[in-house]
Scaffold this active site. Structure first.
Site, PDB file in Angstrom:
ATOM      1  N   ARG A 141      -6.259  -1.579  10.205  1.00  6.88           N
ATOM      2  CA  ARG A 141      -6.009  -0.542   9.205  1.00  6.88           C
ATOM      3  C   ARG A 141      -7.304  -0.285   8.434  1.00  6.88           C
ATOM      4  NH1 ARG A 141      -0.685   0.004   9.584  1.00  6.88           N
ATOM      5  NH2 ARG A 141       0.488  -1.867  10.132  1.00  6.88           N
ATOM      6  N   CYS A 159       3.010   1.445  10.096  1.00  5.46           N
ATOM      7  CA  CYS A 159       2.231   2.664  10.291  1.00  5.46           C
ATOM      8  C   CYS A 159       3.054   3.906   9.966  1.00  5.46           C
ATOM      9  CB  CYS A 159       1.731   2.742  11.729  1.00  5.46           C
ATOM     10  SG  CYS A 159       0.675   1.364  12.222  1.00  5.46           S
TER      11      CYS A 159
END
Length: 217
Positions: free
Chosen positions: A130, A53
């Protein structure tokens, strides 16, 4: 053996109004209406202070000038508190010398994540996958993409896709695989025999056949 009910994930639909939201972010409260007249990339990540991330956020930030040129805002989200988000943003600045200049939604109640179908059983109970949603300047959901938790996204593809959709809107055309600015675009297929014959006889387009014609813009 105990029966387990299958959880149905409700997803927003393309070419319909994007689901509304009103959420706390690292830049104050944000609503979908705040982005009226602008394109928006709303994207979720599994958790703060995680390596994949972190690379994604830095990559989004690196391409922010390109998104700005496309009149496109960025808005992140995870099921973490705004305190966690703030600490992570400061950590990214300290460790990588990158300022994250776009808001991140703190979605502790999972309201936005649930509305957008960002939480998938089997991935994690309280982590958003995601997911990436591209919303146009009229508030319409135009594209959505899901990635596994283990693999980061390509921000260059999102720049390319927003560019391609804006070109398609402005020129009533489609774009081929891997299209980049400057490449030829695809002309919509003719709807009648007369139009097909006229197209093949025209010098306006480059036609392989009546249904496959391209042009420069």
């Amino acid at each position: 053996m105990e029966n387990q009910a299958t959880q149905v994930i409700s997803l927003p639909r393309l070419n319909e109004a994007a689901p509304d939201f009103d959420a706390v972010t690292t830049y104050g409260r944000k609503k979908l209406a705040d982005y009226k007249g602008k394109w928006l990339i709303l994207f979720s990540h599994p958790a703060d202070f995680t390596p994949v991330c972190t690379t994604e956020f830095m990559a989004f930030q690196a391409r922010k000038p390109q998104f700005d040129a496309l009149n496109c805002e960025l808005l992140g989200l995870s099921i973490d508190s705004h305190h966690s988000h703030n600490a992570w943003v400061l950590n990214i600045k300290e460790k990588f010398n990158v300022d994250i200049e776009f808001p991140i939604i703190a979605d502790l109640d999972m309201k936005v994540a649930t509305t957008y179908g960002m939480v998938h059983p089997g991935a994690a109970d309280t982590s958003a996958v995601r997911a990436t949603f591209i919303i146009d300047d009229k508030g319409v959901l135009r594209a959505m993409m899901y990635y596994p938790m283990s693999n980061g996204r390509s921000m260059d593809e999102f720049v390319r896709l927003v560019t391609a959709m804006q070109v398609s809107d402005a020129n009533a055309c489609a774009t081929p695989e891997g299209w980049q600015p400057g490449d030829k675009v695809i002309v919509p297929p003719p709807s009648t025999i007369e139009q097909a014959r006229a197209r093949l006889a025209s010098n306006e387009y480059e036609c392989v056949d009546f249904y496959f014609c391209t042009k420069s813009i």
